[in-house]
Design a protein around this motif. Structure first.
Motif, short mmCIF file in Angstrom:
data_model
loop_
_atom_site.label_atom_id
_atom_site.label_comp_id
_atom_site.label_asym_id
_atom_site.label_seq_id
_atom_site.Cartn_x
_atom_site.Cartn_y
_atom_site.Cartn_z
N PHE A 45 0.87 -1.17 0.00
CA PHE A 45 0.00 0.00 0.00
C PHE A 45 0.90 1.22 0.00
O PHE A 45 2.11 1.11 0.26
CB PHE A 45 -0.96 0.00 1.20
N THR A 46 0.36 2.37 -0.33
CA THR A 46 1.16 3.59 -0.39
C THR A 46 1.05 4.32 0.94
O THR A 46 0.01 4.91 1.23
CB THR A 46 0.69 4.50 -1.54
N PRO A 47 2.10 4.28 1.74
CA PRO A 47 2.04 4.95 3.04
C PRO A 47 2.36 6.43 2.92
O PRO A 47 3.08 6.84 2.01
CB PRO A 47 3.12 4.23 3.85
N LYS A 48 1.80 7.21 3.82
CA LYS A 48 2.18 8.61 3.90
C LYS A 48 3.40 8.70 4.81
O LYS A 48 3.48 7.99 5.81
CB LYS A 48 1.04 9.44 4.49
N PRO A 49 4.37 9.56 4.46
CA PRO A 49 5.59 9.63 5.27
C PRO A 49 5.33 10.04 6.73
O PRO A 49 6.04 9.61 7.61
CB PRO A 49 6.44 10.69 4.56
N ASP A 50 4.30 10.84 6.96
CA ASP A 50 4.05 11.33 8.31
C ASP A 50 3.08 10.46 9.11
O ASP A 50 2.73 10.77 10.24
CB ASP A 50 3.53 12.77 8.26
N VAL A 51 2.65 9.33 8.54
CA VAL A 51 1.68 8.47 9.22
C VAL A 51 2.40 7.57 10.22
O VAL A 51 3.40 6.95 9.90
CB VAL A 51 0.90 7.62 8.20
N SER A 52 1.86 7.52 11.41
CA SER A 52 2.42 6.67 12.46
C SER A 52 1.99 5.23 12.24
O SER A 52 0.89 4.96 11.76
CB SER A 52 1.92 7.15 13.82
N ILE A 53 2.85 4.32 12.63
CA ILE A 53 2.54 2.90 12.50
C ILE A 53 1.34 2.53 13.37
O ILE A 53 0.63 1.58 13.10
CB ILE A 53 3.78 2.05 12.86
N THR A 54 1.09 3.33 14.41
CA THR A 54 -0.04 3.04 15.29
C THR A 54 -1.39 3.37 14.66
O THR A 54 -2.42 3.00 15.20
CB THR A 54 0.09 3.81 16.62
N SER A 55 -1.38 4.05 13.52
CA SER A 55 -2.64 4.36 12.85
C SER A 55 -2.94 3.39 11.70
O SER A 55 -3.87 3.61 10.94
CB SER A 55 -2.63 5.80 12.33
N VAL A 56 -2.16 2.32 11.60
CA VAL A 56 -2.38 1.31 10.56
C VAL A 56 -3.06 0.10 11.19
O VAL A 56 -2.61 -0.42 12.21
CB VAL A 56 -1.04 0.88 9.92
N TYR A 57 -4.16 -0.30 10.56
CA TYR A 57 -4.90 -1.49 10.99
C TYR A 57 -4.81 -2.53 9.89
O TYR A 57 -5.02 -2.22 8.72
CB TYR A 57 -6.37 -1.16 11.24
N ILE A 58 -4.49 -3.76 10.27
CA ILE A 58 -4.36 -4.85 9.30
C ILE A 58 -5.16 -6.04 9.82
O ILE A 58 -5.05 -6.40 10.99
CB ILE A 58 -2.89 -5.26 9.11
N TYR A 59 -5.93 -6.61 8.93
CA TYR A 59 -6.71 -7.81 9.28
C TYR A 59 -6.63 -8.76 8.09
O TYR A 59 -7.20 -8.50 7.03
CB TYR A 59 -8.16 -7.42 9.57
#
Length: 186
Positions: free
Chosen positions: A44-58
């Protein structure tokens, strides 16, 4: 209780606005043999300023018989309680690749019942999306006779062949030289 948790989790994913997140599987079909390992991967295309804590994976395995949770990440933390017993202790998540926008799940000691469709749903601040891949795990044929090859007899045979060939060439050269020398004398 586990089923209710899964339904609520899926509803929370679905209720999010889809947004602009694009999720792709790196390979649509995987083929592996029983007892081996395989790495399933989504990007997926991550934003550089996005924290890993705001990513949800299922991620889940879907077959005709059941749905099994392969992996669940919530606010940057693996939720091992939601993982099905089938995958317990066999799934490794590469956390370092997540910052690059890669979800890599290595499944070890594959079983034939690991075959099926793998859905991976990802949610970030950009929205949510998912992609699907398929895995086919073939059984090792237990009845197939195991043939063990001992390389030594073959190597000995080849060594002997090469030695005989070398000796033959030497004899031919010697005979040629002797006959040439005899011709020179006459």
């Amino acid at each position: 209780m586990k089923m209710i948790f899964r339904i609520l989790l899926l509803i929370s994913f679905i209720s999010c606005i889809s947004g602009s997140l694009v999720v792709n599987v790196t390979q649509t079909h995987y083929q592996a043999e029983q007892n081996h390992s395989i790495t399933l991967e989504w990007t997926f295309t991550p934003k550089p300023d996005v924290s890993i804590t705001s990513v949800y994976i299922y991620c889940q395995l879907v077959t005709d018989l059941r749905v099994s949770v392969l992996f669940h990440l919530h606010e940057g933390v693996e939720v091992s309680e939601s993982q099905d017993q089938q995958f317990s202790g066999r799934v490794q998540f590469d956390r370092d690749k997540l910052r690059e926008g890669r979800i890599r799940l290595q499944v070890s000691r594959l079983r034939t019942d690991d075959s099926g469709r793998y859905d991976c749903i990802i949610r970030t601040s950009d929205g949510w999306n998912m992609d699907v891949c398929r895995l086919n795990v073939t059984a090792v044929d237990q009845h197939k006779p195991q043939t063990t090859v001992n390389p030594e007899p073959e190597n000995r045979g080849r060594t002997g062949l090469y030695a005989a060939l070398g000796l033959f060439v030497c004899v031919c050269v010697l005979l040629f030289l002797l006959s040439y020398r005899l011709k020179l004398r006459t």
